[in-house]
Design a protein around this motif. Structure first.
Motif, PDB file in Angstrom:
ATOM      1  N   VAL A  62      41.012  49.470  51.168  1.00  0.00           N
ATOM      2  CA  VAL A  62      41.136  48.010  51.189  1.00  0.00           C
ATOM      3  C   VAL A  62      41.857  47.575  49.925  1.00  0.00           C
ATOM      4  CG1 VAL A  62      39.886  45.823  51.146  1.00  0.00           C
ATOM      5  CG2 VAL A  62      39.061  47.703  52.580  1.00  0.00           C
ATOM      6  N   ARG A  63      42.936  46.844  50.089  1.00  0.00           N
ATOM      7  CA  ARG A  63      43.754  46.455  48.936  1.00  0.00           C
ATOM      8  C   ARG A  63      44.276  45.028  49.121  1.00  0.00           C
ATOM      9  NH1 ARG A  63      46.411  50.063  52.249  1.00  0.00           N
ATOM     10  NH2 ARG A  63      48.457  49.426  53.030  1.00  0.00           N
ATOM     11  N   PRO A  64      44.652  44.372  48.019  1.00  0.00           N
ATOM     12  CA  PRO A  64      45.204  43.018  48.133  1.00  0.00           C
ATOM     13  C   PRO A  64      46.436  43.001  49.027  1.00  0.00           C
ATOM     14  CG  PRO A  64      44.666  43.512  45.866  1.00  0.00           C
ATOM     15  CD  PRO A  64      44.521  44.793  46.626  1.00  0.00           C
ATOM     16  N   ALA A  65      46.542  41.965  49.835  1.00  0.00           N
ATOM     17  CA  ALA A  65      47.582  41.930  50.863  1.00  0.00           C
ATOM     18  C   ALA A  65      48.990  41.889  50.284  1.00  0.00           C
ATOM     19  CB  ALA A  65      47.343  40.745  51.789  1.00  0.00           C
ATOM     20  N   SER A  66      49.257  40.974  49.367  1.00  0.00           N
ATOM     21  CA  SER A  66      50.620  40.726  48.942  1.00  0.00           C
ATOM     22  C   SER A  66      51.221  41.880  48.142  1.00  0.00           C
ATOM     23  CB  SER A  66      50.694  39.447  48.101  1.00  0.00           C
ATOM     24  OG  SER A  66      52.014  39.183  47.691  1.00  0.00           O
ATOM     25  N   ALA A  67      50.418  42.515  47.290  1.00  0.00           N
ATOM     26  CA  ALA A  67      50.953  43.557  46.409  1.00  0.00           C
ATOM     27  C   ALA A  67      51.400  44.797  47.176  1.00  0.00           C
ATOM     28  CB  ALA A  67      49.908  43.943  45.365  1.00  0.00           C
ATOM     29  N   ARG A  68      50.810  45.023  48.356  1.00  0.00           N
ATOM     30  CA  ARG A  68      51.171  46.171  49.204  1.00  0.00           C
ATOM     31  C   ARG A  68      51.076  47.488  48.425  1.00  0.00           C
ATOM     32  NH1 ARG A  68      54.001  41.724  50.705  1.00  0.00           N
ATOM     33  NH2 ARG A  68      54.239  41.292  52.931  1.00  0.00           N
ATOM     34  N   SER A  69      50.047  47.568  47.604  1.00  0.00           N
ATOM     35  CA  SER A  69      49.813  48.779  46.827  1.00  0.00           C
ATOM     36  C   SER A  69      49.059  49.790  47.677  1.00  0.00           C
ATOM     37  CB  SER A  69      48.996  48.448  45.573  1.00  0.00           C
ATOM     38  OG  SER A  69      48.544  49.622  44.941  1.00  0.00           O
ATOM     39  N   PRO A  70      49.310  51.079  47.484  1.00  0.00           N
ATOM     40  CA  PRO A  70      48.562  52.092  48.230  1.00  0.00           C
ATOM     41  C   PRO A  70      47.147  52.301  47.699  1.00  0.00           C
ATOM     42  CG  PRO A  70      50.094  53.154  46.719  1.00  0.00           C
ATOM     43  CD  PRO A  70      50.371  51.689  46.649  1.00  0.00           C
ATOM     44  N   ARG A  71      46.808  51.688  46.565  1.00  0.00           N
ATOM     45  CA  ARG A  71      45.519  51.917  45.930  1.00  0.00           C
ATOM     46  C   ARG A  71      44.548  50.793  46.260  1.00  0.00           C
ATOM     47  NH1 ARG A  71      47.033  52.882  39.770  1.00  0.00           N
ATOM     48  NH2 ARG A  71      44.822  53.502  39.658  1.00  0.00           N
ATOM     49  N   GLY A  72      43.356  51.156  46.675  1.00  0.00           N
ATOM     50  CA  GLY A  72      42.338  50.176  47.014  1.00  0.00           C
ATOM     51  C   GLY A  72      41.854  49.417  45.794  1.00  0.00           C
ATOM     52  N   GLN A  73      41.319  48.227  46.044  1.00  0.00           N
ATOM     53  CA  GLN A  73      40.871  47.377  44.934  1.00  0.00           C
ATOM     54  C   GLN A  73      39.666  46.554  45.358  1.00  0.00           C
ATOM     55  OE1 GLN A  73      43.834  45.155  42.528  1.00  0.00           O
ATOM     56  NE2 GLN A  73      42.608  43.327  42.957  1.00  0.00           N
ATOM     57  N   GLY A  74      38.763  46.336  44.437  1.00  0.00           N
ATOM     58  CA  GLY A  74      37.631  45.450  44.642  1.00  0.00           C
ATOM     59  C   GLY A  74      37.430  44.570  43.428  1.00  0.00           C
ATOM     60  N   THR A  75      36.812  43.428  43.615  1.00  0.00           N
ATOM     61  CA  THR A  75      36.597  42.502  42.497  1.00  0.00           C
ATOM     62  C   THR A  75      35.195  41.913  42.549  1.00  0.00           C
ATOM     63  OG1 THR A  75      37.482  40.605  43.729  1.00  0.00           O
ATOM     64  CG2 THR A  75      39.038  41.858  42.370  1.00  0.00           C
ATOM     65  N   VAL A  76      34.691  41.588  41.379  1.00  0.00           N
ATOM     66  CA  VAL A  76      33.427  40.871  41.232  1.00  0.00           C
ATOM     67  C   VAL A  76      33.667  39.734  40.246  1.00  0.00           C
ATOM     68  CG1 VAL A  76      31.027  40.974  40.489  1.00  0.00           C
ATOM     69  CG2 VAL A  76      32.036  42.941  41.657  1.00  0.00           C
ATOM     70  N   LEU A  77      33.436  38.506  40.688  1.00  0.00           N
ATOM     71  CA  LEU A  77      33.531  37.343  39.812  1.00  0.00           C
ATOM     72  C   LEU A  77      32.127  37.013  39.340  1.00  0.00           C
ATOM     73  CD1 LEU A  77      35.508  35.139  38.717  1.00  0.00           C
ATOM     74  CD2 LEU A  77      34.748  33.723  40.635  1.00  0.00           C
ATOM     75  N   LEU A  78      31.867  37.191  38.048  1.00  0.00           N
ATOM     76  CA  LEU A  78      30.539  36.960  37.503  1.00  0.00           C
ATOM     77  C   LEU A  78      30.302  35.470  37.273  1.00  0.00           C
ATOM     78  CD1 LEU A  78      30.395  39.908  34.956  1.00  0.00           C
ATOM     79  CD2 LEU A  78      29.355  39.786  37.224  1.00  0.00           C
ATOM     80  N   PRO A  79      29.040  35.051  37.228  1.00  0.00           N
ATOM     81  CA  PRO A  79      28.741  33.638  36.978  1.00  0.00           C
ATOM     82  C   PRO A  79      29.248  33.194  35.604  1.00  0.00           C
ATOM     83  CG  PRO A  79      26.812  34.779  37.841  1.00  0.00           C
ATOM     84  CD  PRO A  79      27.824  35.837  37.522  1.00  0.00           C
ATOM     85  N   VAL A  80      29.490  31.908  35.467  1.00  0.00           N
ATOM     86  CA  VAL A  80      29.917  31.339  34.185  1.00  0.00           C
ATOM     87  C   VAL A  80      28.761  31.465  33.185  1.00  0.00           C
ATOM     88  CG1 VAL A  80      30.661  29.238  32.998  1.00  0.00           C
ATOM     89  CG2 VAL A  80      31.489  29.749  35.315  1.00  0.00           C
ATOM     90  N   HIS A  81      29.074  31.925  31.986  1.00  0.00           N
ATOM     91  CA  HIS A  81      28.067  32.057  30.927  1.00  0.00           C
ATOM     92  C   HIS A  81      28.270  30.934  29.918  1.00  0.00           C
ATOM     93  CE1 HIS A  81      25.085  34.253  28.556  1.00  0.00           C
ATOM     94  NE2 HIS A  81      25.818  33.960  27.496  1.00  0.00           N
ATOM     95  N   ARG A  82      27.246  30.125  29.705  1.00  0.00           N
ATOM     96  CA  ARG A  82      27.308  28.996  28.777  1.00  0.00           C
ATOM     97  C   ARG A  82      26.889  29.453  27.382  1.00  0.00           C
ATOM     98  NH1 ARG A  82      26.848  23.834  31.689  1.00  0.00           N
ATOM     99  NH2 ARG A  82      26.869  24.268  33.920  1.00  0.00           N
ATOM    100  N   LEU A  83      27.661  29.075  26.397  1.00  0.00           N
ATOM    101  CA  LEU A  83      27.405  29.489  25.022  1.00  0.00           C
ATOM    102  C   LEU A  83      26.932  28.313  24.180  1.00  0.00           C
ATOM    103  CD1 LEU A  83      30.614  31.658  24.525  1.00  0.00           C
ATOM    104  CD2 LEU A  83      28.341  32.447  25.161  1.00  0.00           C
ATOM    105  N   ASP A  84      26.227  28.634  23.099  1.00  0.00           N
ATOM    106  CA  ASP A  84      25.779  27.584  22.184  1.00  0.00           C
ATOM    107  C   ASP A  84      26.719  27.437  21.006  1.00  0.00           C
ATOM    108  OD1 ASP A  84      25.318  29.875  20.755  1.00  0.00           O
ATOM    109  OD2 ASP A  84      23.196  29.465  20.332  1.00  0.00           O
ATOM    110  N   ARG A  85      27.918  28.006  21.110  1.00  0.00           N
ATOM    111  CA  ARG A  85      28.907  27.910  20.044  1.00  0.00           C
ATOM    112  C   ARG A  85      30.300  28.077  20.640  1.00  0.00           C
ATOM    113  NH1 ARG A  85      26.090  32.581  17.036  1.00  0.00           N
ATOM    114  NH2 ARG A  85      24.438  31.560  18.177  1.00  0.00           N
ATOM    115  N   ALA A  86      31.282  27.668  19.896  1.00  0.00           N
ATOM    116  CA  ALA A  86      32.665  27.808  20.341  1.00  0.00           C
ATOM    117  C   ALA A  86      33.173  29.208  20.019  1.00  0.00           C
ATOM    118  CB  ALA A  86      33.534  26.762  19.662  1.00  0.00           C
TER     119      ALA A  86
END
Length: 435
Positions: free
Chosen positions: A89-113
């Motif tokens: 399973v790979r991203p459609a547009s790139a047409r790469s032969p290598r499979g790819q997966g992604t995980v989008l983690l939740p936003v982490h709120r910080l107490d400083r800049a």
């Protein structure tokens, strides 16, 4: 003992009994007023931070990889690790032969800049496979930075200070189908004000003329996990730096073709390249830094023989495409065949200009919002020069009969400072717009 602020008044503000005389940006006060200053506590903006707060340094946190994030594509969990589920399973547009997966983690709120982020990963990497950590941040005005790849040896440096950080994990299979895994991810972040650039003038987002191809591939999966449907509306660009989370338009383009224009989100990566953020200035471009801003590598390879006519993966470039359009977008803008379109990359605007002002006072707090009750995100140890982007009306800060409810947003620190600490005669800074 902290030094009290020089009184700065707005029209209609309460004035002390002692007569005030302006001398340049600061104010001279009578002896009586000086005595009062020495005996009176400073304004709320400085007074509310107890010494126990200590200096704001780096901060670290550990991502919870055991719980599904709700925005995942082609990953599985086993033995306490995230793994690429299917190497085919790979991203459609790139047409790469290598499979790819992604995980989008939740936003982490910080107490400083922060503006510099370093990941620490525990991974299983068969030869030829990859695990990549991308990060981005959201500043005090609600704007997201682009994504930046980060590693222990090469931390991500964001273009401005942020108080919210989000990480994205990308797993890429080896050419022989071996799959990588990640057991743990920790991140550390800090604020490096020395990375702040000079004051810049406001600039519109980049517009460029590039060759567009039709993505098609109905039923395929994009790089952000969207399953392509008939008459779909989105685009693909050849870098993950401007890839929107699934279902969002946080990074979008305005595409104008022969018939009309359409604003569409960036949901896939391609065509041809995957590390060619050609919409960025050459100095910050991820790859192909010798090409001018706005020229895709595929266009230069096809028309000028750049890189021997090959893309970043060594494939012969067969057209100069710098953008792929989903079927619905392709036909809506009036294309019947591949061709050139005008594209505006809407997130690339330089934003409002900044104006530099001197400050005064010690241990001056910078807040997440324009109130002293808000989280302290940074602190000015002593007098310095700051870049002000805009100003707002916020909490009324009082000192020795003077009042000011104006606060300035400092993009290099990701927060607001009371204008009482800006060494300027005007309570509302001249030439600085509203936020």
């Amino acid at each position: 003992m902290r030094r009290d602020p020089r009184p700065t008044a707005l029209p209609g503000a309460v004035r002390p009994a002692a007569r005030l005389v302006r001398r340049g940006p600061a104010a001279a006060v009578s002896l009586l007023a000086l005595v009062a200053l020495s005996l009176t506590a400073g304004p709320a903006a400085a007074r509310d931070a107890a010494p126990a707060d200590g200096p704001l340094g780096s901060v670290s946190w550990r991502a919870d990889l055991s719980v599904p994030s709700g925005d995942e594509t082609n990953v599985s969990r086993a033995d306490g690790a995230l793994r690429l589920r299917d190497p085919h399973v790979r991203p459609a547009s790139a047409r790469s032969p290598r499979g790819q997966g992604t995980v989008l983690l939740p936003v982490h709120r910080l107490d400083r800049a922060v503006d510099r982020i370093t990941p620490d990963v525990d991974v299983t990497l068969p030869a030829g496979s990859q695990v990549v950590v991308d990060v981005r941040g959201q500043d005090g005005l609600g704007r997201w930075t682009e994504w930046r790849e980060a590693s222990a040896d090469d931390p991500a440096v964001l273009p401005r200070a942020v108080t919210r950080v989000q990480a994205r994990i990308v797993l890429v299979a080896a050419a022989d189908g071996a799959v990588p895994g990640i057991r743990a991810l920790s991140l550390s972040a800090e604020l490096d004000v020395d990375d702040a650039g000079p004051s810049v003038a406001a600039a519109a987002s980049l517009t460029a003329t590039v060759y567009a191809t039709r993505e098609g591939l109905v039923g395929g999966t994009t790089a952000n996990g969207h399953v392509i449907v008939a008459d779909d509306h989105f685009v693909a660009l050849p870098s993950r730096r401007g890839l929107s989370p699934k279902g969002s338009g946080q990074y979008s383009v305005r595409v104008c073709g022969p018939a009309r224009c359409e604003t569409a989100p960036v949901w896939d990566v391609g065509p041809w390249n995957t590390r060619d953020d050609y919409w960025n200035p050459s100095s910050t471009r991820e790859s192909f830094k010798d090409l001018p801003r706005g020229r895709p590598e595929a266009q230069a390879a096809y028309l000028e023989g750049y890189n021997g006519g090959l893309d970043g993966s060594g494939r012969r470039v067969l057209n100069p495409a710098g953008i792929d359009l989903a079927d619905g977008t392709f036909h809506n803008v009036g294309l019947n065949d591949n061709g050139y379109v005008t594209v505006e990359y809407l997130w690339t605007a330089a934003g409002a200009a900044t104006t530099s002002f001197p400050t005064w006072g010690t241990d001056v707090n910078i807040r997440q919002q324009a109130t002293s009750a808000s989280t302290r995100v940074a602190q000015l140890a002593g007098p310095t020069t700051v870049r002000v982007q805009c100003q707002v009306r916020g909490q009324l800060v009082q000192s020795n009969g003077y009042s000011n409810d104006a606060w300035s947003y400092l993009p290099d620190y990701g927060g607001y400072v009371s204008n009482i600490f800006i060494d300027n005669a005007a309570g509302w800074l001249p030439g600085v717009p509203n936020c």
